[in-house]
Scaffold this active site. Structure first.
Site, PDB file in Angstrom:
ATOM      1  N   ASP A 113     -11.594  -6.410  -3.547  1.00 55.29           N
ATOM      2  CA  ASP A 113     -12.412  -7.636  -3.527  1.00 55.29           C
ATOM      3  C   ASP A 113     -13.777  -7.244  -2.978  1.00 55.29           C
ATOM      4  O   ASP A 113     -13.972  -6.104  -2.560  1.00 55.29           O
ATOM      5  CB  ASP A 113     -11.757  -8.692  -2.630  1.00 55.29           C
ATOM      6  CG  ASP A 113     -11.584  -8.199  -1.200  1.00 55.29           C
ATOM      7  OD1 ASP A 113     -10.498  -7.655  -0.906  1.00 55.29           O
ATOM      8  OD2 ASP A 113     -12.536  -8.289  -0.402  1.00 55.29           O
ATOM      9  N   GLU A 163       0.807  -1.217   0.000  1.00 57.27           N
ATOM     10  CA  GLU A 163       0.000   0.000   0.000  1.00 57.27           C
ATOM     11  C   GLU A 163       0.843   1.272   0.000  1.00 57.27           C
ATOM     12  O   GLU A 163       0.360   2.324  -0.405  1.00 57.27           O
ATOM     13  CB  GLU A 163      -0.981  -0.026   1.188  1.00 57.27           C
ATOM     14  CG  GLU A 163      -2.059  -1.095   0.989  1.00 57.27           C
ATOM     15  CD  GLU A 163      -2.950  -1.306   2.191  1.00 57.27           C
ATOM     16  OE1 GLU A 163      -4.145  -1.582   1.987  1.00 57.27           O
ATOM     17  OE2 GLU A 163      -2.471  -1.223   3.345  1.00 57.27           O
TER      18      GLU A 163
END
Ligand code: 3QA
Length: 228
Positions: free
Chosen positions: A196, A12
């Protein structure tokens, strides 16, 4: 300004470190903090490791040790709202802990005495984010983010979180960071790109889209910093 940029996983923050190019590394409280100048600002960048406890430690350290005056979180999330497809961006309006439960004593889910179910994010930073999105010609959803120490890969759990908190997305760090920033009076923005949809395929999709979605979020955060 001293700006903290935080993620939970190395993936990230790596795109952000790549963008800034060169930085110094400071080791502190069993973690690494990366500092550099970027435009008019000094950045302190770190990933916390996964979950509410590690993210609390890192957010507190970024503010109390490194003097951050504003905190931007960049990362990925599981989508709940069907309008959110993989790769879409969401900025938190307010955040809650979906796994905090003292309902045995008559309290609502997500509540502890002297706390609040929802923590509001900074309205000015959110407005800025909406402007940045408009200037980039991309859609930025504003919505509720639910946090818990669970990777959700279950339609039942996802539906329960949706019903209980009207959450649009879920992840594992946003609310703990929000609690820290709220208490220390540091404006914060929690930005996530969907990796997701928190149901049966979540594990598979997460592995497939972690990097690309983290990159989408990171690109946006860099634009945000340039506009601060
Ligand atoms: C999940 C990461 C954690 O920091 C929270 C990703 C995306 N989809 C989610 C979902 N449920 C909860 N959170 C999320 N982040 C870490 S587990 C995988 C670790 O792999 C947001 C998020 N469905 C490490 C390799 O073994």
């Amino acid at each position: 300004m001293r700006v903290a940029i935080m993620g939970a996983m190395p993936e990230e923050i790596e795109p952000i470190l790549q963008r800034v190019g060169s930085y110094e590394t400071v080791e502190y409280v069993q973690n690494r903090y990366f500092t550099c100048n970027y435009g008019r600002h000094t950045l302190v960048i770190a990933y916390s490791k996964i979950g509410k406890v590690f993210s609390t430690l890192t957010a507190t350290t970024l503010i109390e040790k490194f003097g951050a005056e504003v905190l931007l979180f960049s990362g990925v999330a599981g989508g709940i709202n069907p309008e959110l497809a993989i790769g879409d961006l969401i900025v938190a309006t307010k955040l809650c802990q979906h796994d905090l439960d003292i309902t045995a004593f008559g309290h609502p889910y997500g509540y502890v005495p002297e706390g609040a179910v929802f923590i509001e994010s900074d309205a000015a930073l959110r407005r800025r984010a909406v402007e940045v999105a408009r200037s980039m010609g991309i859609v930025l959803k504003e919505g509720v983010i639910a946090t818990g120490d669970q990777f959700v890969a279950s339609p039942e759990r996802k539906a329960w979180i949706e019903k209980t908190f009207h959450a649009d997305a879920l992840e594992m760090e946003g609310t703990s960071v929000a609690v820290v920033c709220d208490a220390l009076e540091i404006p914060f923005l929690i930005l996530r790109a969907i990796s997701d949809t928190a149901d049966m395929d979540a594990g598979f999709d997460f592995d497939a889209f972690l990097e690309s979605s983290a990159q989408i979020s990171a690109d946006f955060i860099v634009k945000m910093v340039e506009q601060l």
